[in-house]
Every structure is written in C-alpha cells, then in structure tokens.
Scaffold this motif. Structure first.
Motif, PDB file in Angstrom:
ATOM      1  N   ILE A 145     -15.290  43.025 -39.656  1.00 61.46           N
ATOM      2  CA  ILE A 145     -15.839  42.354 -38.883  1.00 61.46           C
ATOM      3  C   ILE A 145     -17.449  42.864 -38.613  1.00 61.46           C
ATOM      4  CG2 ILE A 145     -15.847  41.680 -36.127  1.00 61.46           C
ATOM      5  CD1 ILE A 145     -12.559  41.550 -36.613  1.00 61.46           C
ATOM      6  N   ALA A 146     -18.328  41.886 -38.879  1.00 59.73           N
ATOM      7  CA  ALA A 146     -19.724  42.458 -38.412  1.00 59.73           C
ATOM      8  C   ALA A 146     -19.927  42.540 -36.892  1.00 59.73           C
ATOM      9  CB  ALA A 146     -20.553  41.442 -39.149  1.00 59.73           C
ATOM     10  N   ALA A 147     -19.493  41.531 -36.176  1.00 61.61           N
ATOM     11  CA  ALA A 147     -19.857  41.581 -34.896  1.00 61.61           C
ATOM     12  C   ALA A 147     -19.091  40.531 -34.229  1.00 61.61           C
ATOM     13  CB  ALA A 147     -21.306  41.000 -34.658  1.00 61.61           C
ATOM     14  N   VAL A 148     -18.972  40.853 -32.992  1.00 62.28           N
ATOM     15  CA  VAL A 148     -18.345  39.862 -31.756  1.00 62.28           C
ATOM     16  C   VAL A 148     -19.444  39.246 -30.901  1.00 62.28           C
ATOM     17  CG1 VAL A 148     -16.927  39.531 -29.607  1.00 62.28           C
ATOM     18  CG2 VAL A 148     -16.388  41.035 -31.739  1.00 62.28           C
ATOM     19  N   ILE A 149     -19.911  38.081 -30.791  1.00 58.68           N
ATOM     20  CA  ILE A 149     -20.852  37.437 -30.086  1.00 58.68           C
ATOM     21  C   ILE A 149     -19.993  36.653 -28.863  1.00 58.68           C
ATOM     22  CG2 ILE A 149     -21.025  35.029 -31.567  1.00 58.68           C
ATOM     23  CD1 ILE A 149     -23.876  35.198 -30.834  1.00 58.68           C
ATOM     24  N   VAL A 202     -13.343  47.791 -28.629  1.00 65.18           N
ATOM     25  CA  VAL A 202     -12.850  47.622 -29.865  1.00 65.18           C
ATOM     26  C   VAL A 202     -13.975  47.628 -31.083  1.00 65.18           C
ATOM     27  CG1 VAL A 202     -10.647  46.682 -29.113  1.00 65.18           C
ATOM     28  CG2 VAL A 202     -12.710  45.145 -29.619  1.00 65.18           C
ATOM     29  N   THR A 203     -15.143  46.994 -30.647  1.00 69.05           N
ATOM     30  CA  THR A 203     -16.136  46.937 -31.719  1.00 69.05           C
ATOM     31  C   THR A 203     -16.661  48.305 -32.038  1.00 69.05           C
ATOM     32  OG1 THR A 203     -17.654  46.438 -30.036  1.00 69.05           O
ATOM     33  CG2 THR A 203     -17.014  44.557 -31.348  1.00 69.05           C
ATOM     34  N   ALA A 204     -16.738  49.047 -30.870  1.00 67.55           N
ATOM     35  CA  ALA A 204     -17.347  50.484 -31.421  1.00 67.55           C
ATOM     36  C   ALA A 204     -16.165  51.269 -32.126  1.00 67.55           C
ATOM     37  CB  ALA A 204     -17.636  51.099 -29.928  1.00 67.55           C
ATOM     38  N   ALA A 205     -15.095  51.055 -31.954  1.00 71.39           N
ATOM     39  CA  ALA A 205     -14.065  51.928 -32.562  1.00 71.39           C
ATOM     40  C   ALA A 205     -14.096  51.214 -33.923  1.00 71.39           C
ATOM     41  CB  ALA A 205     -12.620  51.510 -31.907  1.00 71.39           C
ATOM     42  N   HIS A 206     -14.520  50.191 -34.185  1.00 70.19           N
ATOM     43  CA  HIS A 206     -14.240  49.655 -35.866  1.00 70.19           C
ATOM     44  C   HIS A 206     -15.565  49.623 -36.292  1.00 70.19           C
ATOM     45  CE1 HIS A 206     -10.347  48.722 -34.292  1.00 70.19           C
ATOM     46  NE2 HIS A 206      -9.930  48.834 -35.293  1.00 70.19           N
ATOM     47  N   LEU A 234     -21.725  44.352 -30.944  1.00 73.29           N
ATOM     48  CA  LEU A 234     -21.508  43.480 -29.943  1.00 73.29           C
ATOM     49  C   LEU A 234     -22.751  42.771 -29.306  1.00 73.29           C
ATOM     50  CD1 LEU A 234     -19.719  42.242 -27.591  1.00 73.29           C
ATOM     51  CD2 LEU A 234     -19.997  44.199 -26.061  1.00 73.29           C
ATOM     52  N   ILE A 235     -22.733  41.386 -29.489  1.00 75.41           N
ATOM     53  CA  ILE A 235     -23.959  40.685 -29.090  1.00 75.41           C
ATOM     54  C   ILE A 235     -23.663  40.066 -28.062  1.00 75.41           C
ATOM     55  CG2 ILE A 235     -25.541  38.664 -29.872  1.00 75.41           C
ATOM     56  CD1 ILE A 235     -24.274  39.262 -32.705  1.00 75.41           C
ATOM     57  N   TYR A 236     -24.319  40.254 -26.903  1.00 74.77           N
ATOM     58  CA  TYR A 236     -24.532  39.476 -25.594  1.00 74.77           C
ATOM     59  C   TYR A 236     -25.248  38.287 -25.602  1.00 74.77           C
ATOM     60  CZ  TYR A 236     -21.801  42.065 -22.175  1.00 74.77           C
ATOM     61  OH  TYR A 236     -20.858  42.849 -21.359  1.00 74.77           O
ATOM     62  N   ASP A 237     -24.772  37.092 -25.692  1.00 73.21           N
ATOM     63  CA  ASP A 237     -25.504  35.854 -25.771  1.00 73.21           C
ATOM     64  C   ASP A 237     -25.875  35.566 -24.315  1.00 73.21           C
ATOM     65  OD1 ASP A 237     -26.930  33.491 -25.909  1.00 73.21           O
ATOM     66  OD2 ASP A 237     -25.413  32.483 -26.964  1.00 73.21           O
ATOM     67  N   GLU A 238     -27.315  35.914 -23.830  1.00 69.45           N
ATOM     68  CA  GLU A 238     -27.689  35.740 -22.620  1.00 69.45           C
ATOM     69  C   GLU A 238     -28.633  34.707 -22.258  1.00 69.45           C
ATOM     70  OE1 GLU A 238     -27.170  37.651 -19.215  1.00 69.45           O
ATOM     71  OE2 GLU A 238     -26.740  39.718 -20.129  1.00 69.45           O
ATOM     72  N   PRO A 248     -24.013  46.497 -24.856  1.00 75.03           N
ATOM     73  CA  PRO A 248     -23.976  45.689 -26.027  1.00 75.03           C
ATOM     74  C   PRO A 248     -25.239  46.211 -26.962  1.00 75.03           C
ATOM     75  CG  PRO A 248     -24.991  44.107 -24.530  1.00 75.03           C
ATOM     76  CD  PRO A 248     -24.717  45.616 -23.755  1.00 75.03           C
ATOM     77  N   ASP A 249     -25.219  45.940 -28.274  1.00 74.21           N
ATOM     78  CA  ASP A 249     -26.059  46.347 -29.164  1.00 74.21           C
ATOM     79  C   ASP A 249     -27.139  45.404 -29.206  1.00 74.21           C
ATOM     80  OD1 ASP A 249     -24.068  48.601 -30.844  1.00 74.21           O
ATOM     81  OD2 ASP A 249     -22.961  46.717 -30.832  1.00 74.21           O
ATOM     82  N   LEU A 250     -26.971  44.051 -29.270  1.00 70.99           N
ATOM     83  CA  LEU A 250     -27.921  43.321 -29.242  1.00 70.99           C
ATOM     84  C   LEU A 250     -27.744  42.302 -28.089  1.00 70.99           C
ATOM     85  CD1 LEU A 250     -27.718  42.373 -33.126  1.00 70.99           C
ATOM     86  CD2 LEU A 250     -29.838  43.472 -32.132  1.00 70.99           C
ATOM     87  N   PHE A 251     -28.909  41.412 -27.827  1.00 71.81           N
ATOM     88  CA  PHE A 251     -28.963  40.500 -26.783  1.00 71.81           C
ATOM     89  C   PHE A 251     -29.674  39.227 -27.306  1.00 71.81           C
ATOM     90  CE2 PHE A 251     -28.937  44.369 -24.147  1.00 71.81           C
ATOM     91  CZ  PHE A 251     -28.233  43.977 -22.995  1.00 71.81           C
ATOM     92  N   THR A 252     -29.440  38.065 -27.010  1.00 74.69           N
ATOM     93  CA  THR A 252     -30.172  36.961 -27.151  1.00 74.69           C
ATOM     94  C   THR A 252     -30.539  36.265 -25.875  1.00 74.69           C
ATOM     95  OG1 THR A 252     -28.379  35.488 -27.179  1.00 74.69           O
ATOM     96  CG2 THR A 252     -29.151  36.388 -29.537  1.00 74.69           C
TER      97      THR A 252
END
Ligand SMILES: *Cc1c(COP(=O)(O)O)cnc(C)c1O
Length: 435
Positions: free
Chosen positions: A201-205, A229-233, A237-241, A262-266
C-alpha cells in the motif's frame, strides 16, 4: 403561451449547447428536480438569479466563499492583479507568498505546490505517494470525494450519490484495480487490510472529516488509527482538506483535531478565494520528489495564476479569528434552528457537524458513520424541503449529500430569514416522507 422566466430560458439555452446545461453535475437539480437557478451576481450572503431574485445562499460556491461573496478587498486584489497581467507562465513572488500563508497555518505543509483544482491536487498527491514508496495500491473510503481523476472515482460520494451512479463509465477496471475502497470509520477494516497487504500500500487518502456524503465526522481515534497503521507499514497518509482546509478553522480539520500528523495534505476551495486554485503540501522530502527536483511529474499552464493567487492571499489574510468565530456562531445558531424545526414538524432526522460544517439526514434516527448509513436517508423528503426553502428565498445545496455552507457574512438578520423559512419547509419534508 405563459410567461417564461429568464431563468427557464437561460436553462433551455444552456441545455442546447452544454450537456445538462451545467459545467459541473452537482449544479444540476438532478436529485431535487426542476431547473437550476442561473446566477447573475452575488454579494455577501446573497446570490441573485437572472430574474433579479435574491436568495440567501448556503452553497457558498461549495466552500470557497468563507468571507461571503465578492468581498470588496478580495475583488480589489484580483482587479489589481488583473491590471498587471492575467498570466505569465513564469514564476511570481505571489506564489511563494500564498504558499507561505498556507504553511503558516498548517506547518506540516513544509513545502507547497500550487495547482488549479482539487482534482489535480489529489491526483498529484496520489502519484507522489506511489512515486515515493514504489508501491501501487491506494486506499480510499466509500463516500469520500477526492476529485474526478480515474483512480479516485470509486465510491466517490456526493456528485455520484446525487445522480444515483455507482461509479463512472469510461473509468477502466485497470484504473481502479489498484484502488481499494473501505467503509469510513471502520478501524477494524483498515487494520485487517494492512495486516494482509500493508507492504503493497502506497497511501491512504481520506477526508479527515468526511463532507461529501453529508457531514460524517471521524469517530474517536479513527484518524489516529490511519496514522498508526500507515506508519507501521511504510505507507503514507494523505489528508484531503480541499473542503475543510481553512474553512472549519484557520488550520482546517487538522488544526481542530490536533495530534495526527499526515504526510501530505491537499487544499482547495477556500485557499483560492473563489478562483481556480488548489494546492498540495507536506513533508519536504516528499514534496522535493516533484519535478523539476525529482522524478514525479506534475505541471500546469495556469498553475499559480496571478489572479487566483491574489484572491487566495487576500482571502487568507482576511480570514482571521473573528471570521472563524462568526462562521462558527452562524453554524451553531442555524444547526440549532434546523434541529428545532424538524423536531417540531415530527420529522426524524440526524444533524451532524464537523466544526462549522453541518448537514442533516432526514428520515434517519441514528448517527451516520459511513456511506451505507448515509444512503438510508430520505432524499424525497429532502427534495420537498429544498424546494420549499428555495421558494422562500433560501438556496441550499441541491443535494441531500452536501454540507450547508455559511459564511462570515451570514449575520443575525440574514439567519433570521432562513429561520423564518424553516418551519413550513420542515412540514413539507414531513408530508413528503417516503416511510
Ligand atoms: C471539492 C473537492 C475535491 C475536488 O476539487 P475540485 O476543485 O472540484 O476538483 C477534492 N476533494 C474534496 C474533499 C473536495 O471537497
């Protein structure tokens, strides 16, 4: 022949040349019936149709109009920018200024790239996550909307839900094969998926507070589980804001929630102040993978457009603590009045909030936690409610799956007009109930 309103004539003319008469499907009155209102102009809390009729507006351009429409200082900033040139295809200092304003509010957005739409921001964030991790799979949640790019158009909430569409034709099975859709707010489902396939898994958005299936806030700890879970694997994690960013607080949902990184935001909507502008931001090591520094390609002829950046800078400058306090107060009062009106009319309903955003699910009597439960609402009752409000001069979003957008221009006198319209509209909703 009877009188044809300017509005009906406008819709007929537009429908002959533009599919459905609209440039974006949620604007059509597909789920509520009738002709969409054609807008001639807007000011503060009001929109005016082509017949000159005034409506109290609760659409707010679907989010951007935090300050109210056509705020004089925003308009002046755009006019001044226009006089200096509409587009250069070369960098401007205003882009850095807007990016700095974003980072000042959301410091985790260490670096920021400007784009033109929320769709592009999310599409790019996903590409970046795949490029950074070298993995293919993407996880999204049913009912969350992340724009209309192919990979993200699976169980995508409001626009499709409103039209009763399961997904879009023209999106190949291959395009969504690497998108895994899970139910929102089900921590067990995400844990199970990561236990099985975490290293692919690349990311959870996610919409950290979902606002495109009606308002469905995250349950306690849900976003923290996503981070864990994203960090563990080794996934991102992308927060779509795009919707919540700079609207529910100065620093968006991330700022209201606190704690999850999160790692990235939109971002989109408010950040462009009503102009076509959106952004992605996040960890510098990830953002530096974007071209021209890195191998992840992203581009845009009109990205960072000077008129749009001027609107965004002015909007964020004006959106101070007093603006958020006014928007919160307006939402508090309206949410209370809406609840009271449906209660007195005997209409079962659940009003849900995410900060100043709220929506009401009719014909439902327990909290809505995911898309499946959102789809149990009575859209026929909403249709009757919507038209009664519109007849009374209040323009709601034409869909039961959308948030109501108040602005800092919705003062008590404006809210009084909405409150006056509520009782008979709630009664109309009750009479139209399908159960
Ligand atoms: C509106 C929205 C988008 C898409 O933005 P566009 O500018 O319409 O492309 C993406 N994500 C969320 C959460 C949105 O609300």
């Amino acid at each position: 022949m009877g009188e044809v309103s300017g509005n009906d004539a406008a819709f007929a003319r537009a429908s002959r040349i533009i599919p459905g008469g609209v440039s974006s499907p949620v604007r059509a009155f597909g789920s509520v019936g009738g002709s969409p209102v054609f807008i001639a102009r807007a000011a503060g809390p009001y929109v005016y149709d082509v017949d000159g009729r005034e409506y109290v507006d609760l659409v707010g351009s679907w989010g951007p109009a935090l300050l109210g429409h056509a705020h004089p200082e925003v308009v002046a900033a755009v006019q001044a920018a226009a006089a200096r040139g509409l587009s250069f295809g070369a960098p401007t200092l205003a882009e850095a200024e807007l990016a700095e304003a974003v980072r000042a509010r959301v410091p985790l957005a260490r670096k920021v790239r400007l784009v033109s739409t929320g769709t592009e921001a999310c599409m790019t964030a996903v590409r970046l996550a795949r490029g950074a991790t070298g993995r293919d799979l993407l996880v999204k949640f049913a009912g969350c909307y992340h724009g209309h790019s192919d990979a993200l158009l699976a169980a995508a909430g409001s626009g499709l839900a409103t039209g009763g569409l399961p997904g879009s034709a023209g999106v190949t099975a291959a395009a969504t094969a690497q998108t895994i859709v899970l139910p929102y707010n089900h921590a067990d489902a995400i844990r199970a998926l990561f236990a099985e396939r975490g290293d692919e898994i690349a990311a959870v958005i996610t919409e950290p507070a979902a606002a495109n299936m009606g308002i469905v806030p995250p349950g306690p700890g849900f976003n923290a589980v996503l981070r864990e879970v994203t960090a563990a694997h080794g996934a991102l994690l992308i927060y779509d804001e795009v919707l919540t960013g700079f609207r529910v607080s100065a620093s968006g949902w991330w700022g209201l929630e606190g704690g999850v990184e999160p790692d990235l935001f939109t971002f989109g909507k408010v950040v462009g102040g009503g102009m076509p502008l959106a952004a992605l931001g996040g960890r510098a090591d990830l953002m530096d993978l974007l071209a021209p520094l890195g191998p992840v390609y992203q581009a845009g002829t009109l990205s960072g457009n000077p008129l749009a950046t001027a609107a965004g800078i002015a909007t964020l400058r004006l959106a101070d603590a007093s603006v958020y306090a006014r928007v919160d107060a307006a939402a508090d009062r309206l949410a209370g009045e809406v609840t009271a009106a449906f209660t007195s009319a005997g209409v079962p309903h659940v009003l849900q909030r995410a900060g100043s955003l709220f929506s009401v699910f009719l014909g439902v009597d327990s909290p809505v936690r995911d898309y499946a439960s959102a789809q149990r609402q009575d859209t026929g009752a909403f249709r009757a409610f919507f038209h009664a409000m519109l007849d009374a001069g209040v323009a709601l979003p034409p869909s039961a799956y959308e948030a109501w957008f108040v602005s800092a221009a919705h003062d008590d006198a404006v809210l009084d007009r909405i409150v006056t319209a509520l009782p008979s509209a709630a009664t109309a909703a009750g009479a139209a109930r399908s159960t």
